[in-house]
Write an enzyme that holds these catalytic residues in place. Structure first.
Site, PDB file in Angstrom:
ATOM      1  N   ASP A 469       0.829  -1.308  -0.134  1.00 19.62           N
ATOM      2  CA  ASP A 469      -0.004  -0.090  -0.011  1.00 19.62           C
ATOM      3  C   ASP A 469       0.988   1.174   0.234  1.00 19.62           C
ATOM      4  O   ASP A 469       0.539   2.265  -0.708  1.00 19.62           O
ATOM      5  CB  ASP A 469      -1.195  -0.055   1.047  1.00 19.62           C
ATOM      6  CG  ASP A 469      -0.180  -0.193   2.533  1.00 19.62           C
ATOM      7  OD1 ASP A 469       1.027  -0.623   2.529  1.00 19.62           O
ATOM      8  OD2 ASP A 469      -0.682   0.416   3.546  1.00 19.62           O
ATOM      9  N   ARG A 473       5.827   4.254   5.627  1.00 21.28           N
ATOM     10  CA  ARG A 473       5.448   4.551   6.978  1.00 21.28           C
ATOM     11  C   ARG A 473       5.614   3.155   7.535  1.00 21.28           C
ATOM     12  O   ARG A 473       5.748   2.079   6.770  1.00 21.28           O
ATOM     13  CB  ARG A 473       4.131   5.012   7.293  1.00 21.28           C
ATOM     14  CG  ARG A 473       3.054   4.140   6.643  1.00 21.28           C
ATOM     15  CD  ARG A 473       1.667   4.928   7.041  1.00 21.28           C
ATOM     16  NE  ARG A 473       0.649   4.064   6.520  1.00 21.28           N
ATOM     17  CZ  ARG A 473      -0.549   4.655   5.798  1.00 21.28           C
ATOM     18  NH1 ARG A 473      -0.824   5.981   5.731  1.00 21.28           N
ATOM     19  NH2 ARG A 473      -1.517   3.813   5.364  1.00 21.28           N
ATOM     20  N   GLU A 475       3.882   0.143   8.014  1.00 17.94           N
ATOM     21  CA  GLU A 475       2.809  -0.619   7.346  1.00 17.94           C
ATOM     22  C   GLU A 475       3.316  -1.383   6.200  1.00 17.94           C
ATOM     23  O   GLU A 475       3.693  -2.548   6.606  1.00 17.94           O
ATOM     24  CB  GLU A 475       1.731   0.360   6.826  1.00 17.94           C
ATOM     25  CG  GLU A 475       0.500  -0.378   6.374  1.00 17.94           C
ATOM     26  CD  GLU A 475      -0.924   0.283   6.804  1.00 17.94           C
ATOM     27  OE1 GLU A 475      -0.864   1.370   6.921  1.00 17.94           O
ATOM     28  OE2 GLU A 475      -1.789  -0.470   6.178  1.00 17.94           O
ATOM     29  N   ASP A 482      -6.014  -2.751  -2.434  1.00 18.40           N
ATOM     30  CA  ASP A 482      -5.037  -1.987  -3.331  1.00 18.40           C
ATOM     31  C   ASP A 482      -4.507  -2.394  -4.522  1.00 18.40           C
ATOM     32  O   ASP A 482      -4.371  -1.977  -5.713  1.00 18.40           O
ATOM     33  CB  ASP A 482      -3.959  -1.229  -2.400  1.00 18.40           C
ATOM     34  CG  ASP A 482      -4.509  -0.570  -1.202  1.00 18.40           C
ATOM     35  OD1 ASP A 482      -5.208  -1.265  -0.469  1.00 18.40           O
ATOM     36  OD2 ASP A 482      -4.227   0.478  -0.945  1.00 18.40           O
ATOM     37  N   TRP A 535     -11.237  -6.593  -1.210  1.00 12.83           N
ATOM     38  CA  TRP A 535      -9.779  -7.059  -0.904  1.00 12.83           C
ATOM     39  C   TRP A 535      -9.538  -8.833  -1.251  1.00 12.83           C
ATOM     40  O   TRP A 535      -8.858  -8.743  -1.989  1.00 12.83           O
ATOM     41  CB  TRP A 535      -9.682  -6.681   0.731  1.00 12.83           C
ATOM     42  CG  TRP A 535      -9.203  -5.350   0.578  1.00 12.83           C
ATOM     43  CD1 TRP A 535      -7.901  -4.709   1.104  1.00 12.83           C
ATOM     44  CD2 TRP A 535      -9.844  -3.876   0.442  1.00 12.83           C
ATOM     45  NE1 TRP A 535      -8.021  -3.564   1.276  1.00 12.83           N
ATOM     46  CE2 TRP A 535      -9.050  -2.984   0.560  1.00 12.83           C
ATOM     47  CE3 TRP A 535     -11.449  -3.638   0.178  1.00 12.83           C
ATOM     48  CZ2 TRP A 535      -9.485  -1.599   0.458  1.00 12.83           C
ATOM     49  CZ3 TRP A 535     -11.525  -2.409  -0.287  1.00 12.83           C
ATOM     50  CH2 TRP A 535     -10.568  -1.395   0.106  1.00 12.83           C
ATOM     51  N   GLU A 757      -2.171   9.189  -0.790  1.00 14.89           N
ATOM     52  CA  GLU A 757      -3.344   8.116  -0.291  1.00 14.89           C
ATOM     53  C   GLU A 757      -4.397   8.698  -0.042  1.00 14.89           C
ATOM     54  O   GLU A 757      -5.601   8.270  -0.301  1.00 14.89           O
ATOM     55  CB  GLU A 757      -2.744   7.661   1.150  1.00 14.89           C
ATOM     56  CG  GLU A 757      -3.611   6.910   1.870  1.00 14.89           C
ATOM     57  CD  GLU A 757      -3.197   6.280   3.235  1.00 14.89           C
ATOM     58  OE1 GLU A 757      -2.106   7.008   3.705  1.00 14.89           O
ATOM     59  OE2 GLU A 757      -3.757   5.459   3.958  1.00 14.89           O
ATOM     60  N   HIS A 778       1.057   6.124  -2.648  1.00 16.25           N
ATOM     61  CA  HIS A 778       0.069   5.083  -2.347  1.00 16.25           C
ATOM     62  C   HIS A 778      -0.795   4.844  -3.763  1.00 16.25           C
ATOM     63  O   HIS A 778      -1.377   5.883  -4.348  1.00 16.25           O
ATOM     64  CB  HIS A 778      -1.034   5.773  -1.365  1.00 16.25           C
ATOM     65  CG  HIS A 778      -1.414   4.808  -0.155  1.00 16.25           C
ATOM     66  ND1 HIS A 778      -0.769   4.698   0.729  1.00 16.25           N
ATOM     67  CD2 HIS A 778      -2.352   4.066  -0.264  1.00 16.25           C
ATOM     68  CE1 HIS A 778      -1.220   3.894   1.624  1.00 16.25           C
ATOM     69  NE2 HIS A 778      -2.224   3.375   1.303  1.00 16.25           N
TER      70      HIS A 778
END
Ligand code: BGC
Length: 874
Positions: A469, A473, A475, A482, A535, A757, A778
């Site tokens: 994604d 950061r 994550e 995505d 997803w 994002e 993103h």
């Protein structure tokens, strides 16, 4: 004529000359160079035999048809052996003998034959915030004679950099990549024949923490898979004198700490050049102070061949500006948000500590903004050796940045001079999966070019081992939603077939026991949980996309059972066919904008969560259920599984009817009246033909009412195609070229060089968005590039002819654009469309690759076109 046209781009299991192929009947594929009417593949045990036409492993003979791939059908190639192959392709009218391609090779790799053990340095006490340096592991072997063939197989739980006699192996970085290490770990195979010598040889391994034991994830925890990294290597050598030597990691290896004091994907790397041990991975090094390694317990993990291109350094960027917003604090701007790291080149005194902080944006005072990195500190510290020019690149970390702040370099102060850091001090190294570029686009409008470039750069930044994604950061997960949203765009820009094939395996391995695909893969954490609608459905959509794009039936075969189990599991949980249950976190049209929904707050049984999704979540989920069932039915058809084909197509139909009944109102609007709901209806073919015009009109009304897009990440992929299908190209162009908030243009006017994002990542009124969720790289909102290629560029493909062998050349000028050019590499070669407007006249040039055909749609007519270059006017 064909004798001058050799087939090219030979691939085995989608890779160039792979040295570790575990399939006994690997797929061989090629680009034909002529319109293929027949092919022949020869496979031999040596390049010499192949050159002489002695196909001692397998000869397909002449096979009629236009296939550009086959499966090897000779006897399995055993470990220690190799296969050499070539192909020739006959053209339709070709009476003569076509020329053979250049040879290619593959090897079966090591498979289960690993000798030795997992080794590591003795575990240091583990704590959340303590680090230990990266251990160097050193093994020595004696060879009785010069090697004639030597392969080094290396893997790690964690990251490893391998070297032989002082030479670092392979272009891959962050090896052996990222998988769910409880289930499988990849390994690399290196041809090291030329690096070994008779007598003493040294093998070196540097270990890094990486995804395995470093900080990783939203939490961000350390040691998601294990407390400390470990490696395994197996070197198989054949010597001139006929001896065979196997040398593997075991208790005879020795270790020491080296110059990498700490290394972490999120936190960055600290390196003290004074701790370097020159020659540590070469023979003759005095390793007196080194200690024996620790042999780790044998792991049940499967050691598997890599199925995709490795992560690698793919490009370099030089600074475009250097400023000094605070005395002796330099800020370097690379002009482009990117992912990778910096190479430093300095000449400073011994012990000088240089600190490099990475960030995507600047504060108003010109210093680097890092708050949105959350818990990822992304800092490199380099302590200099001194005594001349030295260069440094980190080994086991990765940052998302456009700017770096450099401190620690002292220069004589001269207030009359501009910033005193020479730009040559630092170079940005751009790192991503080493896929081949497969597309480009340009047009007369700079904004559209930048929108396209932002998607491209967000792809580069997020195609690292898995489609992530965000890259900066804490994550960096392989979110399925995505990736599904962006997958079509990705395939227009890069050859992403191998990359997605590997990741789909991660997705299958991350499923719940009853067959739901997860939200992200590799799954990180305890028991997998079902992913949200849109997803989890990536487990069906992405294999289908790979089939359409690359004529890849193998991915459907490999995925079919998981696709069916998933649709069955959704069905079992939702016998009414409205997908209300087992929807995990149900993200809906994530990040859609509240003003989309005039019904908001009025209730009416809708599930509204304006932060996350303004489109009703069951409407959204059921749309995906219908589409997944339909794609599964179509996949069954491709695979010749008739009963399943019928069953799932019928299920898709039934879900569609249930959806129409539940959500279409008498006046032809949909519950919630959101742009995304209409886009789903149109793009997923959810409504009968007689309702399509009403859906199109409602969509247009919703866009006109808002004056801008209000879609979240899912709706944004579908919005421009839906408007185009509804005959409202004008509105699609209005949205594309919009510069007010929210729009791609707004982000670009505020400095975006990658996709943000959130539409409001930064606004004039509010400044930076909430630091808890504000990535500037993103790709999820960057899925418009596929539409730009197809509609603005005019280069699309008929999905019913897999492998992009039927071009749909349909330039649709709009928005004042006067020319555009799109290129794309199909399975049979490069296709290109270039158009320009000359007053009222449209000039179109088309290049159709051999083996493809085109339908050219012009304002006044349609024409068929075969391979070659065509010039048309309307
Ligand atoms: C990610 C998204 C993802 C989402 C789930 C976020 O943290 O960055 O892009 O799809 O979680 O909704």
């Amino acid at each position: 004529m064909s004798t001058t046209h050799r087939a090219g781009r030979l691939r085995c299991e989608l890779l160039v000359d792979p040295l570790a192929v575990h399939d006994d009947q690997p797929r061989l594929s090629w680009e034909p160079a002529v319109t293929p009417a027949a092919h022949q593949v020869q496979v031999a045990s040596s390049p010499g035999a192949l050159a002489e036409g002695r196909a001692d492993r397998w000869d397909s003979g002449r096979v009629d048809g236009d296939a550009c791939a086959t499966r090897y059908a000779g006897a399995p190639v055993v470990p220690g052996d190799a296969a050499w192959w070539r192909v020739r392709v006959w053209q339709g009218t070709d009476a003569g003998e076509p020329a053979w391609s250049e040879p290619a090779t593959w090897e079966p790799g090591l498979r289960g034959g690993w000798r030795g053990s997992w080794i590591t340095a003795p575990p240091a006490p583990y704590a959340r915030d303590t680090y230990r340096p990266c251990p160097l592991l050193r093994g020595l072997l004696d060879l009785p004679a010069a090697p004639t063939r030597a392969r080094l197989y290396v893997t790690a739980l964690g990251l490893v950099r391998a070297s032989v006699n002082g030479r670092v192996l392979g272009a891959g970085r962050l090896r052996p990549g990222w998988t769910d290490y409880t289930q499988r770990v990849q390994y690399d195979a290196h041809d090291v024949t030329a690096l070994l010598q008779p007598g003493e040889n040294a093998v070196g391994l540097v270990l890094g923490e990486g995804w395995y034991s470093g900080h990783f994830g939203i939490d961000p925890r350390r040691a998601n898979w294990g407390p400390h990294p470990q490696a395994r290597a197996h070197l198989a050598v054949e010597c001139e004198d006929g001896t065979s030597v196997v040398f593997a990691t075991d208790g005879s290896w020795r270790w020491s700490y080296g110059p990498i004091l700490t290394s972490d994907l999120l936190q960055g790397e600290s390196y003290d050049a004074r701790q370097e041990q020159p020659g540590w991975d070469a023979p003759g090094f005095a390793a007196g102070g080194w200690s024996p390694v620790v042999e780790a317990e044998d792991r049940p993990v499967a050691i598997v061949a890599p199925r995709a291109e490795p992560t690698a350094a793919c490009q370099e960027l030089e600074p475009v500006a250097v400023t000094e917003p605070v005395f002796s604090t330099y800020v370097v701007d690379f002009g482009q948000n990117l992912v990778g790291w910096c190479r430093l080149k300095v000449d400073v005194a011994e012990g000088t500590e240089i600190v490099v902080r990475h960030g995507e944006a600047l504060h108003p005072d010109g210093t680097v903004y890092t708050a949105n990195l959350r818990a990822a500190t992304s800092v490199e510290r380099y302590v200099a050796r001194g005594g001349g020019e030295e260069t440094f690149e980190p080994s086991f970390t990765l940052h998302g940045f456009r700017y770096v702040e450099i401190t620690g370099i002292q220069a004589p102060y001269d207030p009359t001079q501009p910033p005193r850091l020479p730009p040559s001090t630092v170079t940005a190294v751009v790192v991503h999966a080493a896929m081949e570029e497969a597309g480009s686009f340009a047009c007369s409008d700079d904004l559209v070019n930048r929108i396209h470039a932002n998607s491209l750069w967000s792809l580069r930044g997020n195609f690292v081992e898995v489609p992530t994604d965000c890259p900066q950061r804490n994550e960096r997960f392989g979110w399925l939603g995505d990736a599904r949203i962006f997958s079509r765009t990705a395939c227009f820009l890069y050859d992403a077939q191998a990359f997605f094939t590997k990741w789909l395996e991660d997705a299958r391995l991350g499923r719940t026991p009853d067959g739901f695909f997860p939200d992200f893969a590799p799954w990180v954490g305890p028991a997998a949980v079902e992913g949200g609608p849109g997803w989890s459905d990536a487990g069906v959509f992405v294999p289908w996309l790979l089939y359409e794009t690359y004529a890849d039936e193998a991915v459907l075969e490999e995925s079919f059972d998981s696709m069916a189990a998933f649709v069955d599991a959704v069905h079992a949980a939702n016998p009414s066919l409205l997908r209300e249950h087992r929807n995990g976190m149900s993200w809906g049209d994530w990040l859609s904008l509240p003003e989309a929904n005039p019904d908001e707050g009025r209730g009416g049984g809708m599930i509204i969560d304006s932060v996350h999704s303004t489109t009703d979540k069951v409407l959204f989920a059921t749309a995906f259920f219908a589409r997944s069932a339909e794609l599964l039915g179509r996949a069954a058809g491709v695979l010749g599984r008739r009963p399943e084909e019928e069953r799932y197509l019928a299920l898709g139909e039934a879900i569609r009817s249930a959806w129409v009944k539940a959500y279409v109102r008498d006046d032809g609007t949909l519950l919630g009246d959101t742009q995304t709901a209409y886009a789903l209806a149109l793009c997923f073919d959810l409504v009968p033909d007689d309702l399509r015009p009403a859906m199109g009109a409602s969509l247009a009304r919703a866009v006109e009412r808002a004056g801008h897009l209000t879609t979240g990440i899912t709706g944004t992929e579908l919005l421009l195609p839906a408007l185009t299908a509804a005959g409202r190209l004008d509105l699609a162009y209005m949205l594309l070229l919009h510069r007010g908030y929210p729009s791609w243009g707004y982000t670009i006017d505020h400095g975006a060089t990658t996709v943000w994002e959130r539409w409001d990542g930064w606004t004039e009124e509010g400044g930076f968005q909430d630091i808890r969720m504000n990535s500037f790289n993103h790709y999820a909102l960057g899925s418009e590039a596929a539409w730009i290629h197809e509609v603005v560029g005019g280069l699309g493909f008929d999905p019913s002819v897999p492998g992009e062998r039927r071009l749909v050349v349909h330039p649709r000028p709009g928005g004042g654009i006067t020319w555009a050019k799109a290129r794309h590499r199909t399975t049979v070669g490069w296709a290109e469309v270039a158009w320009r407007l000359d007053g009222e006249r449209l000039h179109v040039e088309v290049d159709v690759p051999p083996g493809a055909t085109a339908i050219v749609v012009l304002p006044d007519r349609q024409e068929e076109a075969g391979p070659g270059r065509h010039t048309l006017e309307a």
